[in-house]
Write a protein that holds these residues in place. Structure first.
Motif, short mmCIF file in Angstrom:
data_model
loop_
_atom_site.label_atom_id
_atom_site.label_comp_id
_atom_site.label_asym_id
_atom_site.label_seq_id
_atom_site.Cartn_x
_atom_site.Cartn_y
_atom_site.Cartn_z
N ASP A 60 -7.76 5.71 8.82
CA ASP A 60 -7.86 7.09 8.23
C ASP A 60 -7.05 6.93 6.89
O ASP A 60 -6.51 7.86 6.61
CB ASP A 60 -7.40 8.12 9.05
N VAL A 61 -6.91 5.98 6.24
CA VAL A 61 -5.92 5.84 5.22
C VAL A 61 -6.99 5.69 3.80
O VAL A 61 -7.62 4.78 3.37
CB VAL A 61 -5.14 4.59 4.96
N PRO A 62 -6.85 6.72 2.79
CA PRO A 62 -7.47 6.65 1.65
C PRO A 62 -6.95 5.72 0.70
O PRO A 62 -5.87 5.17 0.91
CB PRO A 62 -7.27 8.03 1.17
N PRO A 63 -7.67 5.35 -0.47
CA PRO A 63 -7.16 4.40 -1.38
C PRO A 63 -5.60 4.83 -1.76
O PRO A 63 -5.35 5.85 -2.14
CB PRO A 63 -8.08 4.29 -2.62
N LEU A 64 -4.72 3.79 -2.00
CA LEU A 64 -3.22 4.03 -2.33
C LEU A 64 -3.04 3.94 -3.72
O LEU A 64 -3.91 3.06 -4.29
CB LEU A 64 -2.25 3.20 -1.29
N ASP A 65 -2.04 4.20 -4.23
CA ASP A 65 -1.74 4.14 -5.75
C ASP A 65 -0.27 3.20 -5.54
O ASP A 65 0.45 3.56 -4.78
CB ASP A 65 -1.80 5.10 -6.64
N GLU A 66 0.27 3.12 -6.90
CA GLU A 66 1.29 2.43 -6.87
C GLU A 66 2.66 3.14 -6.54
O GLU A 66 3.56 2.69 -6.02
CB GLU A 66 1.81 1.82 -8.49
#
Length: 251
Positions: A60-66
């Motif tokens: 259930d992890v959406p795209p991550l960012d820096e």
């Protein structure tokens, strides 16, 4: 210097430089508690294969960012606890890749003996990296840890790196890789893997049992890489990598 335990004395604290002499050459760069791997893990020789899917990686992890990367890294207290240590401190922090391909006897095995290496991640489209090394501050440090979090444009890129790593580590298994000027030889054992975690153990020849475990896992558009080194290493790198994934923001 014949043993890994003292091989760090004259080196800088850059993770790849240090591990090149002490920890299978990884930027290295492991179990006080049980390893958190699930699924059927097995030895792989030659070509990497898979069995049942792992159960420990969240879906259930959406795209991550820096901005999420720093939260992924474990605290020094957590690292000391996993390693059974009390005195380790963070000694190196990087936000860029390095290149030590000229320091290994078989450049094709660079990804199996070093971490956070530009040639290893080339072509994956990676966009950001956080790399951290922790160890005791004395020359005769008994524990050495590296944790690396790498971000990609999409989950497909992370999967590509995971699959590529599995194939490289399997091809390099059961070989002795020279590091530096050939003064240090690291014997790579068989690859262990399931769908979400790969691990490999290496021992420095002539170092009285000094060895390391190397682990890589992934979630969403992120891979994490961990090295854990010492004299009685079991699955500490796998535990570190799993704990890093547990830190990933769910948003």
């Amino acid at each position: 210097m014949s043993g890994g335990h003292n091989a760090w004395v004259s080196l800088t604290d850059h993770p790849v430089t240090v591990l090149a002499n002490r920890c299978v050459g990884a930027v290295a760069a492991v179990l006080v508690a049980s390893v958190l791997l699930t699924g059927c893990v097995h030895s792989v020789q030659g070509t990497a294969t898979r069995q049942s899917p792992g159960q420990g990686v969240p879906v259930d992890v959406p795209p991550l960012d820096e901005a999420d990367l720093d939260a992924v890294l474990l605290t020094i207290g957590e690292l000391n606890g996993i390693m059974g240590a009390t005195q380790m401190k963070v000694t190196s922090e990087l936000d860029q890749m390095t290149d030590h391909s000229a320091k290994v006897s078989d450049p094709d095995c660079l990804g199996a003996v070093y971490g956070a290496e530009e040639p290893v991640y080339a072509g994956t489209g990676w966009t950001a990296v956080r790399d951290q090394v922790a160890r005791e501050p004395t020359d005769d440090n008994d524990h050495w840890v590296e944790q690396t979090a790498v971000l990609y444009p999409a989950a497909e890129n992370a999967q590509e790196f995971f699959d590529k790593s599995a194939a490289i580590w399997a091809d390099c298994a059961n070989n002795a890789i020279g590091v530096g000027d050939g003064d240090y030889l690291w014997a790579l054992e068989d690859l262990q893997m399931d769908d979400t975690m790969i691990t490999q153990t290496a021992n420095q020849e002539g170092a009285d049992g000094w060895g390391c475990q190397h682990a890589v896992t992934l979630v969403a558009n992120l891979t994490v890489e961990a090295w854990a080194c010492g004299y009685r290493i079991t699955d500490e790198a796998a535990e570190i990598a799993t704990a890093m994934i547990d830190n990933v923001p769910r948003k």
